[in-house]
Design a protein around this motif. Structure first.
Motif, mmCIF file in Angstrom:
data_model
loop_
_atom_site.group_PDB
_atom_site.id
_atom_site.type_symbol
_atom_site.label_atom_id
_atom_site.label_comp_id
_atom_site.label_asym_id
_atom_site.label_seq_id
_atom_site.Cartn_x
_atom_site.Cartn_y
_atom_site.Cartn_z
ATOM 1 N N ILE A 44 0.825 -1.216 0.000
ATOM 2 C CA ILE A 44 0.000 0.000 0.000
ATOM 3 C C ILE A 44 0.860 1.268 0.000
ATOM 4 C CG2 ILE A 44 -2.026 1.121 1.046
ATOM 5 C CD1 ILE A 44 -2.840 -1.498 2.200
ATOM 6 N N SER A 45 1.975 1.216 -0.697
ATOM 7 C CA SER A 45 2.826 2.401 -0.789
ATOM 8 C C SER A 45 2.588 3.172 -2.088
ATOM 9 C CB SER A 45 4.298 2.008 -0.686
ATOM 10 O OG SER A 45 4.648 1.192 -1.796
ATOM 11 N N LEU A 46 1.944 2.526 -3.070
ATOM 12 C CA LEU A 46 1.726 3.142 -4.367
ATOM 13 C C LEU A 46 0.348 2.774 -4.897
ATOM 14 C CD1 LEU A 46 2.820 4.651 -6.906
ATOM 15 C CD2 LEU A 46 3.635 2.418 -7.700
ATOM 16 N N ALA A 47 -0.361 3.785 -5.386
ATOM 17 C CA ALA A 47 -1.661 3.558 -6.028
ATOM 18 C C ALA A 47 -1.594 4.104 -7.441
ATOM 19 C CB ALA A 47 -2.774 4.243 -5.243
ATOM 20 N N ARG A 48 -1.751 3.219 -8.418
ATOM 21 C CA ARG A 48 -1.815 3.640 -9.826
ATOM 22 C C ARG A 48 -3.287 3.772 -10.190
ATOM 23 N NH1 ARG A 48 3.041 3.386 -12.255
ATOM 24 N NH2 ARG A 48 4.517 1.876 -11.453
ATOM 25 N N MET A 81 -9.704 9.157 4.246
ATOM 26 C CA MET A 81 -9.552 7.724 4.494
ATOM 27 C C MET A 81 -8.884 7.393 5.818
ATOM 28 S SD MET A 81 -8.672 6.517 0.629
ATOM 29 C CE MET A 81 -8.505 4.803 1.073
ATOM 30 N N ARG A 82 -8.111 8.281 6.339
ATOM 31 C CA ARG A 82 -7.442 8.104 7.633
ATOM 32 C C ARG A 82 -6.606 6.836 7.715
ATOM 33 N NH1 ARG A 82 -10.776 11.389 11.967
ATOM 34 N NH2 ARG A 82 -11.544 12.888 10.510
ATOM 35 N N LEU A 83 -5.789 6.635 6.696
ATOM 36 C CA LEU A 83 -4.836 5.533 6.718
ATOM 37 C C LEU A 83 -3.586 5.981 7.454
ATOM 38 C CD1 LEU A 83 -5.009 4.369 2.995
ATOM 39 C CD2 LEU A 83 -6.002 3.216 4.963
ATOM 40 N N ARG A 84 -2.875 5.039 8.014
ATOM 41 C CA ARG A 84 -1.615 5.390 8.681
ATOM 42 C C ARG A 84 -0.633 5.965 7.661
ATOM 43 N NH1 ARG A 84 1.080 1.006 12.299
ATOM 44 N NH2 ARG A 84 -0.735 1.531 13.553
ATOM 45 N N PHE A 85 -0.526 5.301 6.526
ATOM 46 C CA PHE A 85 0.328 5.774 5.429
ATOM 47 C C PHE A 85 -0.523 5.867 4.174
ATOM 48 C CE2 PHE A 85 3.179 3.347 8.223
ATOM 49 C CZ PHE A 85 4.034 4.367 8.590
ATOM 50 N N MET A 86 -0.551 7.042 3.591
ATOM 51 C CA MET A 86 -1.308 7.231 2.345
ATOM 52 C C MET A 86 -0.395 6.876 1.180
ATOM 53 S SD MET A 86 -4.249 8.066 1.436
ATOM 54 C CE MET A 86 -4.788 7.834 -0.221
ATOM 55 N N PRO A 87 -0.861 6.026 0.277
ATOM 56 C CA PRO A 87 -0.001 5.663 -0.853
ATOM 57 C C PRO A 87 0.283 6.841 -1.772
ATOM 58 C CG PRO A 87 -2.178 4.643 -1.058
ATOM 59 C CD PRO A 87 -2.137 5.349 0.247
ATOM 60 N N GLU A 88 1.412 6.765 -2.437
ATOM 61 C CA GLU A 88 1.739 7.748 -3.466
ATOM 62 C C GLU A 88 0.738 7.552 -4.608
ATOM 63 O OE1 GLU A 88 5.272 8.587 -6.702
ATOM 64 O OE2 GLU A 88 5.718 7.364 -4.945
ATOM 65 N N ILE A 89 0.257 8.657 -5.178
ATOM 66 C CA ILE A 89 -0.736 8.608 -6.245
ATOM 67 C C ILE A 89 -0.046 8.851 -7.582
ATOM 68 C CG2 ILE A 89 -2.839 9.662 -7.171
ATOM 69 C CD1 ILE A 89 -3.308 8.268 -4.501
ATOM 70 N N ARG A 90 -0.238 7.924 -8.517
ATOM 71 C CA ARG A 90 0.257 8.101 -9.887
ATOM 72 C C ARG A 90 -0.884 7.810 -10.848
ATOM 73 N NH1 ARG A 90 5.900 4.892 -9.711
ATOM 74 N NH2 ARG A 90 6.917 6.185 -8.147
ATOM 75 N N PHE A 91 -1.018 8.653 -11.840
ATOM 76 C CA PHE A 91 -2.050 8.460 -12.855
ATOM 77 C C PHE A 91 -1.414 7.844 -14.093
ATOM 78 C CE2 PHE A 91 -3.926 11.643 -10.144
ATOM 79 C CZ PHE A 91 -5.250 11.216 -10.069
ATOM 80 N N GLN A 92 -2.131 6.890 -14.699
ATOM 81 C CA GLN A 92 -1.621 6.213 -15.878
ATOM 82 C C GLN A 92 -2.766 6.037 -16.877
ATOM 83 O OE1 GLN A 92 0.752 2.850 -14.919
ATOM 84 N NE2 GLN A 92 0.793 2.084 -17.009
ATOM 85 N N PHE A 93 -2.490 6.361 -18.130
ATOM 86 C CA PHE A 93 -3.501 6.226 -19.177
ATOM 87 C C PHE A 93 -3.829 4.750 -19.367
ATOM 88 C CE2 PHE A 93 -4.946 6.030 -23.613
ATOM 89 C CZ PHE A 93 -5.994 6.929 -23.535
#
Length: 118
Positions: A44-48, A81-93
């Motif tokens: 949960i460190s990265l959200a694409r 969302m109140r997560l302990r660590f919010m994932p980095e957000i990356r957008f991808q086509f």
């Protein structure tokens, strides 16, 4: 840790990001964006976040707009969302939509060729 947690977090990120794009982000470059899915890494460190557009010619502008909105979206998501660590957000086509349209087009051509040869 549940193996379904990344999927649940991804679903929530998709829902909340869609609302943010509709209601809070006024950048005209992202007005025509449609979110199609989210993949969250196992830790949960990265959200694409995958997106598509009705007009593929606007892709570069939309990518630029989404990239500039990503820190704001991440900050807002962390409050919601109140997560302990919010994932980095990356957008991808999302290429799958255009690939699916191309497959449909090819299938119609093959079907037309079969009818012509009969």
């Amino acid at each position: 840790m549940s193996s379904f947690r990344p999927e649940r977090v991804g679903e929530q990120i998709l829902k909340e990001t869609s609302l943010l794009l509709l209601e809070r982000i006024k950048d005209p470059r992202v007005a025509a964006v449609t979110l199609t899915g989210v993949k969250v890494s196992r830790d949960i460190s990265l959200a694409r976040i995958y997106f598509t557009l009705a007009d593929p010619d606007e892709r570069k502008e939309a990518e630029t707009g989404l990239k500039s909105a990503a820190p704001f979206i991440r900050r807002e998501l962390s409050q919601i969302m109140r997560l302990r660590f919010m994932p980095e957000i990356r957008f991808q086509f999302d290429e799958s939509v255009s690939k699916g349209q191309r497959i449909d087009e090819l299938l119609r051509q093959v079907q037309g060729d079969l009818h012509d040869s009969e």
